[in-house]
Design an enzyme around this catalytic site. Structure first.
Site, mmCIF file in Angstrom:
data_model
loop_
_atom_site.group_PDB
_atom_site.id
_atom_site.type_symbol
_atom_site.label_atom_id
_atom_site.label_comp_id
_atom_site.label_asym_id
_atom_site.label_seq_id
_atom_site.Cartn_x
_atom_site.Cartn_y
_atom_site.Cartn_z
ATOM 1 N N LYS A 182 0.801 -1.238 0.000
ATOM 2 C CA LYS A 182 0.000 0.000 0.000
ATOM 3 C C LYS A 182 0.831 1.285 0.000
ATOM 4 O O LYS A 182 0.368 2.312 -0.480
ATOM 5 C CB LYS A 182 -0.937 0.024 1.216
ATOM 6 C CG LYS A 182 -2.108 -0.917 1.096
ATOM 7 C CD LYS A 182 -3.005 -0.733 2.308
ATOM 8 C CE LYS A 182 -4.237 -1.583 2.239
ATOM 9 N NZ LYS A 182 -5.224 -1.163 3.230
ATOM 10 N N ASP A 189 -10.398 3.702 1.711
ATOM 11 C CA ASP A 189 -10.743 3.283 3.081
ATOM 12 C C ASP A 189 -11.557 4.342 3.824
ATOM 13 O O ASP A 189 -12.462 4.011 4.593
ATOM 14 C CB ASP A 189 -9.477 2.957 3.883
ATOM 15 C CG ASP A 189 -8.921 1.593 3.533
ATOM 16 O OD1 ASP A 189 -9.687 0.743 3.037
ATOM 17 O OD2 ASP A 189 -7.716 1.375 3.748
#
Ligand code: ATR
Length: 275
Positions: A69, A105
């Site tokens: 990520k 997210d």
């Protein structure tokens, strides 16, 4: 004439446990699309080569999970404001061979909250207490500030990390130490656990909700779905939001980018992912 297959997927290492193929395949079928979503195991040292191979195969976009990520940011041509603020990318859209990186997210967290909180509940003008200061906390704090929270207090075992989160996200955020959690919760309108505590195989989250009068309580842990934190909240008559929705809602953003349809999170999908 057959429509071209929109190729998508998720990269990570390991990747076999990922629920994303179940979620995206469900939506591809539900919306009658010509698409594929595969899990690609790419080791950290092979990230650049692995991504370049996916581009050669004509991939339209992909999700990014642990451990890539942060490293993937170095391969992106454009980064969204969310990705820059959170410091991680979990969704890539490929346009004209260029990698556009974003982070869904925060979107997933707030959409889950809005969809599953009591009717008319809103974070606007409210005080939130966030437990934990890892990557998930950054997304949650960013989402809460963007959605208009009055104040967010980040409580963490390692105080430095809570201070880092506040510095990165800015806005009206304050850091506090782990020992202060029981005294801070009584003022909160929203309590969110972003630590791994309470997850299957992890130590319990020790917290006493007795001083809490009205807060909405949420957990991003979804295995078990009803964590001890949520069970304790429910026993006290407090509204709760489980963690599975964050995973499901964050996936919507990538799907919309790649297929041009904002998909729905249905109870059927939730059951499928939890089974
Ligand atoms: P993620 O990126 O998924 O959020 P992480 O970066 O490993 O995961 O963060 C895990 C969080 O759980 C951290 O806030 C961590 O606290 P520290 O920053 O002090 O490590 C918290 N955590 C994990 N185990 C804990 C424990 N036993 N007690 C209190 N907090 C704990």
């Amino acid at each position: 004439m057959n429509r071209p297959v929109v190729k998508t997927g998720v990269i990570g290492h390991p990747i076999a446990h990922s629920k994303s193929p179940i979620i995206h395949s469900y939506w591809i079928e539900k919306y009658g699309l010509s698409g594929s979503y595969e899990a690609f195991d790419i080791a950290p040292q092979a990230l650049k080569k692995g991504v370049s191979a996916l581009l050669d195969q004509g991939i339209s976009g992909f999700n990014v999970t642990v451990p890539h990520k942060i490293a993937i940011m170095g391969l992106c041509d454009v980064l969204s404001p969310e990705a820059l603020a959170i410091g991680a990318v979990n969704t890539i859209s490929v346009q004209n061979g260029k990698l556009l990186g974003t982070n869904s997210d925060a979107f997933g967290f707030i959409e889950n909250l809005n969809q599953n909180a009591p009717p008319d509940w809103s974070i606007k003008g409210k005080k939130a207490l966030v437990l934990g200061a890892g990557g998930a906390a950054l997304a949650v704090v960013y989402a809460l500030i963007e959605a208009g929270a009055l104040n967010v207090v980040v409580v963490n075992r390692t105080l430095d990390k809570a201070q880092d989160v506040c510095k990165k996200i800015g806005g009206n955020t304050d850091a506090a130490s782990w020992d202060e959690r029981d005294s801070l919760i009584k003022d909160a309108d929203l309590i969110v656990n972003t630590t791994s505590l309470g997850m299957h195989g992890q130590p319990p989250l020790e917290i006493d909700l007795s001083p809490v009068s009205h807060a909405l309580v949420s957990d991003i842990v979804y295995a078990p779905l009803m964590t001890d934190l949520l069970t304790q909240a429910q026993e006290r008559g407090l509204p709760v939001v489980t963690g599975i929705g964050m995973l499901l809602h964050q996936a919507r953003a990538g799907f919309a980018l790649w297929h041009g349809i904002m998909p729905e999170v249905t109870p059927e999908l939730e059951t499928l992912v939890l089974s």
